[in-house]
Design a protein around this motif. Sequence first.
Motif, PDB file in Angstrom:
ATOM      1  N   PRO A  26     137.065  42.665  -9.668  1.00  0.00           N
ATOM      2  CA  PRO A  26     136.300  41.590  -9.029  1.00  0.00           C
ATOM      3  C   PRO A  26     136.478  40.282  -9.794  1.00  0.00           C
ATOM      4  O   PRO A  26     136.405  40.262 -11.022  1.00  0.00           O
ATOM      5  N   VAL A  27     136.757  39.210  -9.082  1.00  0.00           N
ATOM      6  CA  VAL A  27     136.975  37.925  -9.756  1.00  0.00           C
ATOM      7  C   VAL A  27     135.790  36.977  -9.543  1.00  0.00           C
ATOM      8  O   VAL A  27     135.734  35.909 -10.126  1.00  0.00           O
ATOM      9  N   LEU A  28     134.872  37.388  -8.696  1.00  0.00           N
ATOM     10  CA  LEU A  28     133.775  36.502  -8.356  1.00  0.00           C
ATOM     11  C   LEU A  28     132.749  36.458  -9.473  1.00  0.00           C
ATOM     12  O   LEU A  28     132.394  37.469 -10.046  1.00  0.00           O
ATOM     13  N   GLU A  29     132.309  35.284  -9.768  1.00  0.00           N
ATOM     14  CA  GLU A  29     131.249  35.146 -10.768  1.00  0.00           C
ATOM     15  C   GLU A  29     129.909  35.371 -10.081  1.00  0.00           C
ATOM     16  O   GLU A  29     129.669  34.846  -8.986  1.00  0.00           O
ATOM     17  N   VAL A  30     129.063  36.158 -10.704  1.00  0.00           N
ATOM     18  CA  VAL A  30     127.763  36.404 -10.083  1.00  0.00           C
ATOM     19  C   VAL A  30     126.789  35.341 -10.574  1.00  0.00           C
ATOM     20  O   VAL A  30     126.535  35.228 -11.768  1.00  0.00           O
ATOM     21  N   PRO A  31     126.248  34.531  -9.664  1.00  0.00           N
ATOM     22  CA  PRO A  31     125.331  33.475 -10.105  1.00  0.00           C
ATOM     23  C   PRO A  31     124.014  34.072 -10.607  1.00  0.00           C
ATOM     24  O   PRO A  31     123.657  35.187 -10.222  1.00  0.00           O
ATOM     25  N   PRO A  32     123.318  33.347 -11.483  1.00  0.00           N
ATOM     26  CA  PRO A  32     122.059  33.885 -12.004  1.00  0.00           C
ATOM     27  C   PRO A  32     121.000  33.947 -10.898  1.00  0.00           C
ATOM     28  O   PRO A  32     120.993  33.127  -9.988  1.00  0.00           O
ATOM     29  N   LEU A  33     120.129  34.942 -10.993  1.00  0.00           N
ATOM     30  CA  LEU A  33     119.051  35.098 -10.018  1.00  0.00           C
ATOM     31  C   LEU A  33     117.728  35.256 -10.750  1.00  0.00           C
ATOM     32  O   LEU A  33     117.679  35.793 -11.850  1.00  0.00           O
ATOM     33  N   VAL A  34     116.671  34.775 -10.144  1.00  0.00           N
ATOM     34  CA  VAL A  34     115.325  35.011 -10.686  1.00  0.00           C
ATOM     35  C   VAL A  34     114.601  35.875  -9.676  1.00  0.00           C
ATOM     36  O   VAL A  34     114.457  35.487  -8.514  1.00  0.00           O
ATOM     37  N   GLU A  35     114.178  37.053 -10.098  1.00  0.00           N
ATOM     38  CA  GLU A  35     113.482  37.935  -9.158  1.00  0.00           C
ATOM     39  C   GLU A  35     111.983  37.716  -9.279  1.00  0.00           C
ATOM     40  O   GLU A  35     111.429  37.734 -10.381  1.00  0.00           O
ATOM     41  N   VAL A  36     111.329  37.492  -8.148  1.00  0.00           N
ATOM     42  CA  VAL A  36     109.865  37.419  -8.152  1.00  0.00           C
ATOM     43  C   VAL A  36     109.352  38.528  -7.233  1.00  0.00           C
ATOM     44  O   VAL A  36     109.912  38.760  -6.164  1.00  0.00           O
TER      45      VAL A  36
ATOM     46  N   LYS B 207     125.129  23.077 -19.141  1.00  0.00           N
ATOM     47  CA  LYS B 207     124.513  23.325 -20.440  1.00  0.00           C
ATOM     48  C   LYS B 207     123.838  24.697 -20.490  1.00  0.00           C
ATOM     49  O   LYS B 207     123.870  25.370 -21.506  1.00  0.00           O
ATOM     50  N   TYR B 208     123.197  25.072 -19.379  1.00  0.00           N
ATOM     51  CA  TYR B 208     122.506  26.378 -19.327  1.00  0.00           C
ATOM     52  C   TYR B 208     123.052  27.193 -18.153  1.00  0.00           C
ATOM     53  O   TYR B 208     122.507  27.128 -17.050  1.00  0.00           O
ATOM     54  N   PRO B 209     124.110  27.962 -18.348  1.00  0.00           N
ATOM     55  CA  PRO B 209     124.709  28.685 -17.210  1.00  0.00           C
ATOM     56  C   PRO B 209     123.744  29.709 -16.597  1.00  0.00           C
ATOM     57  O   PRO B 209     123.854  30.036 -15.426  1.00  0.00           O
ATOM     58  N   GLY B 210     122.779  30.206 -17.366  1.00  0.00           N
ATOM     59  CA  GLY B 210     121.869  31.227 -16.853  1.00  0.00           C
ATOM     60  C   GLY B 210     120.661  30.661 -16.120  1.00  0.00           C
ATOM     61  O   GLY B 210     119.788  31.417 -15.673  1.00  0.00           O
ATOM     62  N   LEU B 211     120.628  29.348 -16.012  1.00  0.00           N
ATOM     63  CA  LEU B 211     119.452  28.699 -15.421  1.00  0.00           C
ATOM     64  C   LEU B 211     119.630  28.548 -13.903  1.00  0.00           C
ATOM     65  O   LEU B 211     120.700  28.200 -13.435  1.00  0.00           O
TER      66      LEU B 211
END
Lengths: 462, 141
Positions: A174-184, A275-279
């Motif tokens: 898989p070459v796709l980057e998985v974007p960050p998610l916030v689960e609520v 600056k914050y890739p996980g944000l």
Amino acid sequence: MPKRYHITAKPAAPRFIPVGRSGIIDFEEDCLKCTTCVKKRCLYDVYKNRSYDARTMADSIDYQCKNCFSCIQNCPRGVLSKTINPEYLKLGDAYWKPEIISINWFQAETGRIPVSGAGYRGPFSGPGFDSMWTDMSEIVRPTRDGIHGREYISTAIDLGRKNNRLEFDAAGNPVLEVPPLVEVPLPILFNLLPFGNLSRNVRLAMAEAARQIDAMMYLAEQDDEPALEAYKAHLIPVVAANGMDPSAAIFQGVKMVELIYSDQAWHGALKLKAKYPGLVVSIRVPMDAEAKAVTLKLAEAGAEVIHLVADFQGNEFVADRPRFVKDVLRDIHGSLVTASIRDEVTLVVSGGIALPEHLPKALICGADCAAIDLPLLIGLECRVCKRCTHGKSCPVGIDQVEVSYGSQRIVNLMCSWWSQLIEVMGAMGIRDVRRVRGEAGRAMFFEDLERETFGAMFGTRK
Amino acid sequence: MGPRIVIYCCANSVIVPEESVEKAMSERGAEIQMVRLPCTGRTDTLYILKAIEAGAHLALVVGCPEGQCQFIEGNLRAKMRVRFANRLLAEAGLGAERVRMVNLSPAEADRFPAALNEAIDKARELGAWRAEDEAAPRKRG
């Protein structure tokens, strides 16, 4: 099996006697002093517990009375009569009606689902969210062990960008980057409050409630303070994109940030992401004439979350005949679906979400998640009198609310909203709240029905 | 600090012109609290005494003209209760005049400011019944 999401309510009695719907008129001079006194026989002991608050000039009987009419009917001398309290009718405004306020008070006090008793007598249609009905076709029988039993209904959603498809390289990786998610675990965020005698206690109570139920709360940039450090994981700072400093302390330790829409917003979002890739970066777009085009443009550019903000009464910011939030939302959702990018972006909506049933209705109209504002304040006993907007004191001293008490009231409110969301989903036969989004086919809209039925005869409504 | 007045107003009687209350508050410095009741028959003697106890200089009960009550005799009962409150207050040495009643029909909004001004004059003349209220009125909503 993972632990199920659950909100525990604990009764939190109001600090002030709430304004009640009933108004009992007592011609006590005619009392026979008989032995069958209806006041002593009250099932709810409202006459026994009667008290009068000289500060708010409220009588406890108005709020405690359950309108069973037993005292009115059974008094041998007929000294009691009953009517509607005029103070109750004066609560709130044209949108935030007295019923909405008192229902939210009850929910914040008990955490239970309000039951109105002897059936619903109407009206069956009205303005705003009242002009839509959700499908209840799956209520065919009581489930074997209830919707809180084996039949698990998930109310969790993910905030963030989602990939539409998978992509692989020649070797099959898989070459796709998985974007960050916030689960609520609940499709509810705590929005910035439109008005109110707000103090740090109110903000801390909201943050504490958000922590307890694992929700997220928006926080204005200027309200950030060291006491909120412990709640960082539950905060979404709202900052202006112009002149933003990505290394500011407010961005440290948070999972999500919201930028106020301007020409610089998308540029600011890219800077923050670098600056914050996980944000997860959300963009706050006001629901005005440009909202549809802006949303489409941002979604196509790759925005993760778009927060559409209507005014606190749920109208779009347009001077001439503003549409209600649900109509704007359907329009914007539809345009994203047509552009085939609806699944990639998360839509949050706020403004006018006043009752628990408005939440599934907003989701059906196309939002992934709703942000609520005034109901939280009503949970803290707000009377929507708007005295604070004129710089006057708050009749219930919201600014002096204790943090633990205030947070419990908000938790109770959310417990009730959550239970009712599950009830609606159970009745619709949907087990996952993510599938409610955009399910317009599982709802009926009064405007559509009216047009289909009478449009050919009478033309369009003016 | 101006006099504190609590108005118990029947919802079916005069529609109180908001601006006259605002005007009395801003121009005459009076502190006015309006309590709307479904009928003046709802006014308990206790309501009146509680208002005075909480620091009001004067309580004004506004009802419909006699014979025009939606609850037939609510305003007549209010009249009796106001009289009773007068007696109790006189007995307590606080002054019987701290409670008064006016009867105005829904069409008599123009007579309301005069009634209110009269009440403010009276309240100012009577002053607070408790010395500390005169110095620093109790905080309320």
